[in-house]
Scaffold this motif. Structure first.
Motif, PDB file in Angstrom:
ATOM      1  N   PHE A 137       0.837  -1.205   0.000  1.00 39.04           N
ATOM      2  CA  PHE A 137       0.000   0.000   0.000  1.00 39.04           C
ATOM      3  C   PHE A 137       0.869   1.250   0.000  1.00 39.04           C
ATOM      4  N   THR A 138       0.341   2.315  -0.584  1.00 38.85           N
ATOM      5  CA  THR A 138       0.978   3.630  -0.487  1.00 38.85           C
ATOM      6  C   THR A 138       0.005   4.555   0.229  1.00 38.85           C
ATOM      7  N   LEU A 139       0.519   5.267   1.217  1.00 40.55           N
ATOM      8  CA  LEU A 139      -0.285   6.252   1.962  1.00 40.55           C
ATOM      9  C   LEU A 139       0.149   7.649   1.563  1.00 40.55           C
ATOM     10  N   LYS A 140      -0.838   8.533   1.319  1.00 42.47           N
ATOM     11  CA  LYS A 140      -0.525   9.942   1.047  1.00 42.47           C
ATOM     12  C   LYS A 140      -1.240  10.783   2.094  1.00 42.47           C
ATOM     13  N   PHE A 141      -0.495  11.715   2.712  1.00 39.87           N
ATOM     14  CA  PHE A 141      -1.083  12.542   3.775  1.00 39.87           C
ATOM     15  C   PHE A 141      -0.234  13.800   3.960  1.00 39.87           C
ATOM     16  N   PHE A 173       3.981   0.630   2.580  1.00 40.88           N
ATOM     17  CA  PHE A 173       4.115  -0.417   3.596  1.00 40.88           C
ATOM     18  C   PHE A 173       3.530  -1.721   3.076  1.00 40.88           C
ATOM     19  N   LEU A 174       3.963  -2.812   3.701  1.00 38.34           N
ATOM     20  CA  LEU A 174       3.461  -4.142   3.356  1.00 38.34           C
ATOM     21  C   LEU A 174       2.574  -4.636   4.483  1.00 38.34           C
ATOM     22  N   VAL A 175       1.515  -5.350   4.091  1.00 40.46           N
ATOM     23  CA  VAL A 175       0.623  -5.909   5.107  1.00 40.46           C
ATOM     24  C   VAL A 175       0.231  -7.324   4.683  1.00 40.46           C
ATOM     25  N   ARG A 176       0.138  -8.195   5.659  1.00 36.12           N
ATOM     26  CA  ARG A 176      -0.273  -9.585   5.391  1.00 36.12           C
ATOM     27  C   ARG A 176      -1.621  -9.585   4.677  1.00 36.12           C
ATOM     28  N   LYS A 177      -1.746 -10.415   3.637  1.00 36.44           N
ATOM     29  CA  LYS A 177      -2.939 -10.411   2.783  1.00 36.44           C
ATOM     30  C   LYS A 177      -4.233 -10.545   3.584  1.00 36.44           C
ATOM     31  N   SER A 178      -4.232 -11.423   4.589  1.00 38.28           N
ATOM     32  CA  SER A 178      -5.472 -11.638   5.352  1.00 38.28           C
ATOM     33  C   SER A 178      -5.865 -10.420   6.189  1.00 38.28           C
ATOM     34  N   ASP A 179      -4.905  -9.505   6.434  1.00 35.56           N
ATOM     35  CA  ASP A 179      -5.201  -8.283   7.203  1.00 35.56           C
ATOM     36  C   ASP A 179      -5.447  -7.071   6.309  1.00 35.56           C
ATOM     37  N   ALA A 180      -5.208  -7.233   4.987  1.00 39.12           N
ATOM     38  CA  ALA A 180      -5.204  -6.079   4.078  1.00 39.12           C
ATOM     39  C   ALA A 180      -6.513  -5.296   4.086  1.00 39.12           C
ATOM     40  N   GLY A 181      -7.644  -6.003   4.022  1.00 42.17           N
ATOM     41  CA  GLY A 181      -8.950  -5.336   3.982  1.00 42.17           C
ATOM     42  C   GLY A 181      -9.192  -4.483   5.217  1.00 42.17           C
ATOM     43  N   ARG A 182      -8.853  -5.043   6.376  1.00 42.02           N
ATOM     44  CA  ARG A 182      -9.069  -4.340   7.653  1.00 42.02           C
ATOM     45  C   ARG A 182      -8.195  -3.089   7.743  1.00 42.02           C
ATOM     46  N   ILE A 183      -6.932  -3.209   7.348  1.00 45.31           N
ATOM     47  CA  ILE A 183      -5.997  -2.072   7.408  1.00 45.31           C
ATOM     48  C   ILE A 183      -6.428  -0.983   6.431  1.00 45.31           C
ATOM     49  N   GLU A 184      -6.864  -1.408   5.252  1.00 44.08           N
ATOM     50  CA  GLU A 184      -7.320  -0.449   4.236  1.00 44.08           C
ATOM     51  C   GLU A 184      -8.488   0.366   4.780  1.00 44.08           C
ATOM     52  N   GLU A 185      -9.400  -0.317   5.455  1.00 45.71           N
ATOM     53  CA  GLU A 185     -10.589   0.334   6.032  1.00 45.71           C
ATOM     54  C   GLU A 185     -10.204   1.368   7.090  1.00 45.71           C
ATOM     55  N   ILE A 186      -9.224   1.024   7.946  1.00 48.36           N
ATOM     56  CA  ILE A 186      -8.780   1.946   9.006  1.00 48.36           C
ATOM     57  C   ILE A 186      -8.338   3.264   8.380  1.00 48.36           C
ATOM     58  N   PHE A 187      -7.496   3.176   7.340  1.00 49.84           N
ATOM     59  CA  PHE A 187      -6.972   4.400   6.717  1.00 49.84           C
ATOM     60  C   PHE A 187      -8.018   5.114   5.860  1.00 49.84           C
ATOM     61  N   GLN A 188      -8.962   4.358   5.295  1.00 52.68           N
ATOM     62  CA  GLN A 188     -10.017   4.990   4.492  1.00 52.68           C
ATOM     63  C   GLN A 188     -10.916   5.874   5.353  1.00 52.68           C
ATOM     64  N   ILE A 196      -3.595   3.803  -1.295  1.00 55.59           N
ATOM     65  CA  ILE A 196      -3.634   3.156  -2.613  1.00 55.59           C
ATOM     66  C   ILE A 196      -3.051   1.751  -2.474  1.00 55.59           C
ATOM     67  N   ASN A 197      -3.850   0.761  -2.909  1.00 56.74           N
ATOM     68  CA  ASN A 197      -3.358  -0.615  -2.936  1.00 56.74           C
ATOM     69  C   ASN A 197      -2.602  -0.787  -4.245  1.00 56.74           C
ATOM     70  N   GLN A 198      -1.274  -0.907  -4.127  1.00 56.53           N
ATOM     71  CA  GLN A 198      -0.434  -0.876  -5.332  1.00 56.53           C
ATOM     72  C   GLN A 198      -0.279  -2.206  -6.028  1.00 56.53           C
ATOM     73  N   VAL A 199       0.334  -3.148  -5.336  1.00 53.52           N
ATOM     74  CA  VAL A 199       0.706  -4.392  -5.994  1.00 53.52           C
ATOM     75  C   VAL A 199       0.336  -5.555  -5.104  1.00 53.52           C
ATOM     76  N   LYS A 200      -0.061  -6.659  -5.720  1.00 55.45           N
ATOM     77  CA  LYS A 200      -0.228  -7.889  -4.956  1.00 55.45           C
ATOM     78  C   LYS A 200       0.989  -8.729  -5.239  1.00 55.45           C
TER      79      LYS A 200
END
Length: 201
Positions: A137-141, A173-188, A196-200
């Motif tokens: 993921f890439t974070l912009k802030f 940053f990198l996040v374990r695939k099974s946690d990706a949805g939850r982490i994405e939601e926190i930042f959203q 931005i979810n960049q690459v799998k």
């Protein structure tokens, strides 16, 4: 499933039958370019060998694979090597078996057994690792959000791979695939932060 198995470093195996010598090399690989280089290198090293048969598997979710008999009768070399990669559930791995002919024909079943055994020996001598499939993921802030962003990253134990702090801030940053949805939601839900979810991988 968000894990996969591969080998940590190069390993070797050996099998002999009726004067023929089968030397197996297992390599951790990431790309087809790498595979081509290793094949070229090994063919130079063992230029007097009769055959350089191989099989590989690449990828963590969508897996591509190939098996090559290099002049041996069809399906007597590449397929048994690939079979060992499958039975040990390995990916991102290449196995090349170099054969020095001993003057006696081994027949179909003899060849299958020789290539399978040599490949299995190389795997048995390897350090097998279970790795986690991660998403990037890439974070912009802005600097205003910096403190809270860093707090979440620390709390969630996220692995930062790159930072770009200029007029605005960006970090990968990198996040374990099974946690990706939850982490994405926190930042959203975090106003002022773009994720931005960049690459799998």
């Amino acid at each position: 499933m968000d894990t996969y198995k591969t080998i940590k470093e190069k390993s070797e195996g050996l099998f002999k039958d009726k004067g023929s010598k089968f030397i197996a090399y297992a390599f951790p690989v990431e790309t087809e370019e790498e595979i081509k280089e290793l094949l070229t290198q090994l063919k130079k090293e063992h230029h007097s060998a009769r055959h350089h048969c191989y099989a590989w598997r690449l990828g963590t979710e969508e897996i591509t694979f190939r098996a090559n008999d290099d002049g041996e009768p069809s399906s007597t070399a590449g397929k048994p090597i690939l079979g060992q990669l499958l039975s040990f559930e390995l990916t991102n791995t290449l196995i090349i078996v170099v054969r020095y002919f001993g003057g006696t024909l081994l027949g179909t079943s003899g060849l299958i057994n020789a290539y399978r055994t040599a490949a299995a020996e190389a795997i048995k001598n390897a350090k097998i690792e279970t790795r986690i499939i991660e998403e990037k993921f890439t974070l912009k802030f802005t600097y205003k959000e910096m403190k809270e962003v860093m707090q979440i990253i620390k709390q969630e134990n996220l692995n930062i791979t790159d930072t770009r702090f200029e007029l605005d801030c960006e970090l990968d940053f990198l996040v374990r695939k099974s946690d990706a949805g939850r982490i994405e939601e926190i930042f959203q839900q975090f106003y002022g932060v773009e994720i931005i979810n960049q690459v799998k991988n």
